[in-house]
Design a protein around this motif. Structure first.
Motif, PDB file in Angstrom:
ATOM      1  N   PHE A 191      10.017  47.203  15.975  1.00 59.49           N
ATOM      2  CA  PHE A 191      10.252  48.722  16.581  1.00 59.49           C
ATOM      3  C   PHE A 191       9.534  48.992  17.502  1.00 59.49           C
ATOM      4  CE2 PHE A 191       8.234  52.984  16.242  1.00 59.49           C
ATOM      5  CZ  PHE A 191       9.584  53.825  16.292  1.00 59.49           C
ATOM      6  N   ILE A 192       9.828  49.556  18.706  1.00 57.12           N
ATOM      7  CA  ILE A 192       9.063  49.885  19.910  1.00 57.12           C
ATOM      8  C   ILE A 192       9.390  51.583  20.121  1.00 57.12           C
ATOM      9  CG2 ILE A 192       9.390  49.950  22.350  1.00 57.12           C
ATOM     10  CD1 ILE A 192      10.748  47.043  21.927  1.00 57.12           C
ATOM     11  N   SER A 193       7.870  51.957  20.220  1.00 61.18           N
ATOM     12  CA  SER A 193       7.950  53.512  20.523  1.00 61.18           C
ATOM     13  C   SER A 193       7.621  53.826  21.860  1.00 61.18           C
ATOM     14  CB  SER A 193       6.770  54.021  19.458  1.00 61.18           C
ATOM     15  OG  SER A 193       6.452  55.333  19.871  1.00 61.18           O
ATOM     16  N   LEU A 194       8.116  54.601  22.588  1.00 63.16           N
ATOM     17  CA  LEU A 194       8.057  54.829  23.996  1.00 63.16           C
ATOM     18  C   LEU A 194       7.541  56.394  23.925  1.00 63.16           C
ATOM     19  CD1 LEU A 194      11.166  53.200  25.640  1.00 63.16           C
ATOM     20  CD2 LEU A 194       8.957  52.476  25.659  1.00 63.16           C
ATOM     21  N   GLY A 195       6.695  56.661  24.610  1.00 63.27           N
ATOM     22  CA  GLY A 195       5.987  58.096  24.766  1.00 63.27           C
ATOM     23  C   GLY A 195       5.016  58.285  25.895  1.00 63.27           C
ATOM     24  N   THR A 196       3.748  58.833  25.062  1.00 62.10           N
ATOM     25  CA  THR A 196       2.645  58.751  26.113  1.00 62.10           C
ATOM     26  C   THR A 196       2.081  57.644  26.225  1.00 62.10           C
ATOM     27  OG1 THR A 196       1.303  59.175  24.336  1.00 62.10           O
ATOM     28  CG2 THR A 196       2.102  61.107  25.514  1.00 62.10           C
ATOM     29  N   GLY A 197       2.570  56.405  25.607  1.00 61.53           N
ATOM     30  CA  GLY A 197       2.145  55.183  25.525  1.00 61.53           C
ATOM     31  C   GLY A 197       3.427  54.171  25.343  1.00 61.53           C
ATOM     32  N   ALA A 200      11.241  42.423  28.303  1.00 65.29           N
ATOM     33  CA  ALA A 200      10.192  42.594  27.082  1.00 65.29           C
ATOM     34  C   ALA A 200      10.886  42.318  25.776  1.00 65.29           C
ATOM     35  CB  ALA A 200       9.611  43.781  27.414  1.00 65.29           C
ATOM     36  N   ILE A 201      11.683  43.172  25.726  1.00 63.00           N
ATOM     37  CA  ILE A 201      12.486  42.887  24.580  1.00 63.00           C
ATOM     38  C   ILE A 201      13.365  41.648  24.305  1.00 63.00           C
ATOM     39  CG2 ILE A 201      14.679  43.778  22.922  1.00 63.00           C
ATOM     40  CD1 ILE A 201      14.037  46.679  24.400  1.00 63.00           C
ATOM     41  N   SER A 202      14.009  41.153  25.388  1.00 60.44           N
ATOM     42  CA  SER A 202      14.513  39.781  25.004  1.00 60.44           C
ATOM     43  C   SER A 202      13.710  38.768  24.894  1.00 60.44           C
ATOM     44  CB  SER A 202      15.486  39.527  26.316  1.00 60.44           C
ATOM     45  OG  SER A 202      14.926  39.486  27.461  1.00 60.44           O
ATOM     46  N   ASN A 203      12.613  38.594  25.455  1.00 59.52           N
ATOM     47  CA  ASN A 203      11.512  37.693  25.212  1.00 59.52           C
ATOM     48  C   ASN A 203      11.094  37.639  24.028  1.00 59.52           C
ATOM     49  OD1 ASN A 203      11.548  36.403  27.920  1.00 59.52           O
ATOM     50  ND2 ASN A 203      10.242  37.821  28.681  1.00 59.52           N
ATOM     51  N   ILE A 204      10.562  38.813  23.456  1.00 60.58           N
ATOM     52  CA  ILE A 204      10.255  38.843  21.963  1.00 60.58           C
ATOM     53  C   ILE A 204      11.367  38.467  21.132  1.00 60.58           C
ATOM     54  CG2 ILE A 204       9.444  40.413  20.074  1.00 60.58           C
ATOM     55  CD1 ILE A 204       8.410  42.077  22.519  1.00 60.58           C
ATOM     56  N   VAL A 205      12.707  38.875  21.356  1.00 63.82           N
ATOM     57  CA  VAL A 205      13.755  38.631  20.333  1.00 63.82           C
ATOM     58  C   VAL A 205      13.877  37.126  20.465  1.00 63.82           C
ATOM     59  CG1 VAL A 205      16.167  38.781  20.393  1.00 63.82           C
ATOM     60  CG2 VAL A 205      14.822  40.727  20.362  1.00 63.82           C
ATOM     61  N   ASN A 206      13.978  36.595  21.634  1.00 57.59           N
ATOM     62  CA  ASN A 206      14.331  35.181  21.812  1.00 57.59           C
ATOM     63  C   ASN A 206      13.464  34.324  21.161  1.00 57.59           C
ATOM     64  OD1 ASN A 206      16.813  35.349  22.791  1.00 57.59           O
ATOM     65  ND2 ASN A 206      15.930  35.298  25.143  1.00 57.59           N
ATOM     66  N   ILE A 207      11.954  34.808  21.337  1.00 57.00           N
ATOM     67  CA  ILE A 207      10.803  33.718  20.795  1.00 57.00           C
ATOM     68  C   ILE A 207      10.747  33.877  19.331  1.00 57.00           C
ATOM     69  CG2 ILE A 207       8.292  33.644  20.719  1.00 57.00           C
ATOM     70  CD1 ILE A 207       8.384  34.590  23.876  1.00 57.00           C
ATOM     71  N   LEU A 208      10.855  35.195  18.662  1.00 60.61           N
ATOM     72  CA  LEU A 208      10.931  35.306  17.328  1.00 60.61           C
ATOM     73  C   LEU A 208      12.140  35.345  16.591  1.00 60.61           C
ATOM     74  CD1 LEU A 208       7.690  38.021  17.490  1.00 60.61           C
ATOM     75  CD2 LEU A 208       7.737  35.228  17.141  1.00 60.61           C
ATOM     76  N   ASP A 209      13.135  35.190  17.285  1.00 63.75           N
ATOM     77  CA  ASP A 209      14.318  35.136  16.593  1.00 63.75           C
ATOM     78  C   ASP A 209      14.641  36.507  15.769  1.00 63.75           C
ATOM     79  OD1 ASP A 209      17.040  34.152  15.830  1.00 63.75           O
ATOM     80  OD2 ASP A 209      16.171  33.069  14.092  1.00 63.75           O
ATOM     81  N   ILE A 210      14.529  37.502  16.306  1.00 62.28           N
ATOM     82  CA  ILE A 210      14.741  38.976  15.752  1.00 62.28           C
ATOM     83  C   ILE A 210      16.133  39.246  15.656  1.00 62.28           C
ATOM     84  CG2 ILE A 210      14.057  41.387  16.149  1.00 62.28           C
ATOM     85  CD1 ILE A 210      11.344  40.130  16.893  1.00 62.28           C
ATOM     86  N   GLU A 211      16.623  39.784  14.573  1.00 68.15           N
ATOM     87  CA  GLU A 211      17.927  40.447  14.817  1.00 68.15           C
ATOM     88  C   GLU A 211      18.216  41.964  15.019  1.00 68.15           C
ATOM     89  OE1 GLU A 211      19.031  39.543  10.579  1.00 68.15           O
ATOM     90  OE2 GLU A 211      19.793  37.727  11.224  1.00 68.15           O
ATOM     91  N   THR A 212      17.073  43.018  14.845  1.00 68.64           N
ATOM     92  CA  THR A 212      17.221  44.144  14.971  1.00 68.64           C
ATOM     93  C   THR A 212      16.125  44.756  15.765  1.00 68.64           C
ATOM     94  OG1 THR A 212      18.334  44.467  12.940  1.00 68.64           O
ATOM     95  CG2 THR A 212      17.631  46.253  13.734  1.00 68.64           C
ATOM     96  N   VAL A 213      16.363  45.701  16.778  1.00 70.13           N
ATOM     97  CA  VAL A 213      15.306  46.383  17.354  1.00 70.13           C
ATOM     98  C   VAL A 213      15.726  47.836  17.329  1.00 70.13           C
ATOM     99  CG1 VAL A 213      14.295  46.944  19.695  1.00 70.13           C
ATOM    100  CG2 VAL A 213      15.076  44.475  19.143  1.00 70.13           C
ATOM    101  N   VAL A 214      14.516  48.435  16.730  1.00 72.93           N
ATOM    102  CA  VAL A 214      14.507  49.825  16.788  1.00 72.93           C
ATOM    103  C   VAL A 214      13.882  50.581  17.901  1.00 72.93           C
ATOM    104  CG1 VAL A 214      14.483  51.871  15.234  1.00 72.93           C
ATOM    105  CG2 VAL A 214      14.952  49.825  14.299  1.00 72.93           C
ATOM    106  N   LEU A 215      14.449  51.732  18.432  1.00 75.23           N
ATOM    107  CA  LEU A 215      13.665  52.301  19.427  1.00 75.23           C
ATOM    108  C   LEU A 215      13.580  53.575  18.991  1.00 75.23           C
ATOM    109  CD1 LEU A 215      15.599  51.124  22.794  1.00 75.23           C
ATOM    110  CD2 LEU A 215      13.543  50.388  21.981  1.00 75.23           C
ATOM    111  N   GLY A 216      12.233  54.216  19.366  1.00 76.55           N
ATOM    112  CA  GLY A 216      11.852  55.317  18.941  1.00 76.55           C
ATOM    113  C   GLY A 216      10.844  55.939  19.763  1.00 76.55           C
TER     114      GLY A 216
END
Length: 158
Positions: free
Chosen positions: A3-9, A87-103
């Motif tokens: 889960f990635i949150s984009l806002g003031t940070g 950034a997303i792709s590096n994390i996904v590739n390294i940790l073998d993640i199937e789903t990314v949720v943006l909020g």
């Protein structure tokens, strides 16, 4: 799930094996400090590179972006995607993640076209397909924290 949150940070939460992970120094999710090259600098006293590029204030300064009246502007999509997709792709590739949720408040102002756009960019960088979704909960951080507390309590009771 990432889960990635984009806002003031910029921040993230990582769920692996059905458990929210914290890390031995509680730094899991500190993707705001993602360093794109050796010239980046990380310090607890200032924003990380990724956060300095993608927080609302940086977007306001660069694009005159207004949360109250967001416009689907290709240059904003392109800017965010060029920085966030690696950034997303590096994390996904390294940790073998199937789903990314943006909020977060920034994602709340962007439409489905942005999710489709960044999905396409990330899709070119990952080894295996990844599903990128916009969050559906009104307060994902609060709901996640409450769920974590409930799950811990249930384990104690059971």
């Amino acid at each position: 799930l990432l889960f990635i949150s984009l806002g003031t940070g910029v921040g993230a939460g990582l769920i692996l094996d059905e458990k929210l992970r914290h890390g031995c120094r509680f730094l899991y999710g500190e993707i705001g400090y993602y360093a794109p090259d050796v010239h980046s600098f990380s310090s607890y006293r200032q924003q990380g590179w990724l956060e300095s590029q993608l927080n609302i204030e940086a977007l306001k300064n660069k694009f005159a972006f207004d949360l109250a009246c967001p416009q689907a502007r290709p240059e904003i999509y392109d800017h965010i995607s060029k920085i966030l997709a690696p950034a997303i792709s590096n994390i996904v590739n390294i940790l073998d993640i199937e789903t990314v949720v943006l909020g977060g408040v920034l994602i709340d102002t962007l439409d489905q076209k942005f999710i489709d756009y960044i999905s396409e960019v990330v899709g070119k960088l990952v080894l295996n397909p990844v599903q990128i979704e916009k969050h559906t909960a009104d307060e994902p951080g609060i709901i996640g924290a409450a769920t974590l507390a409930i799950n811990q309590r249930l384990d104690e009771i059971i």
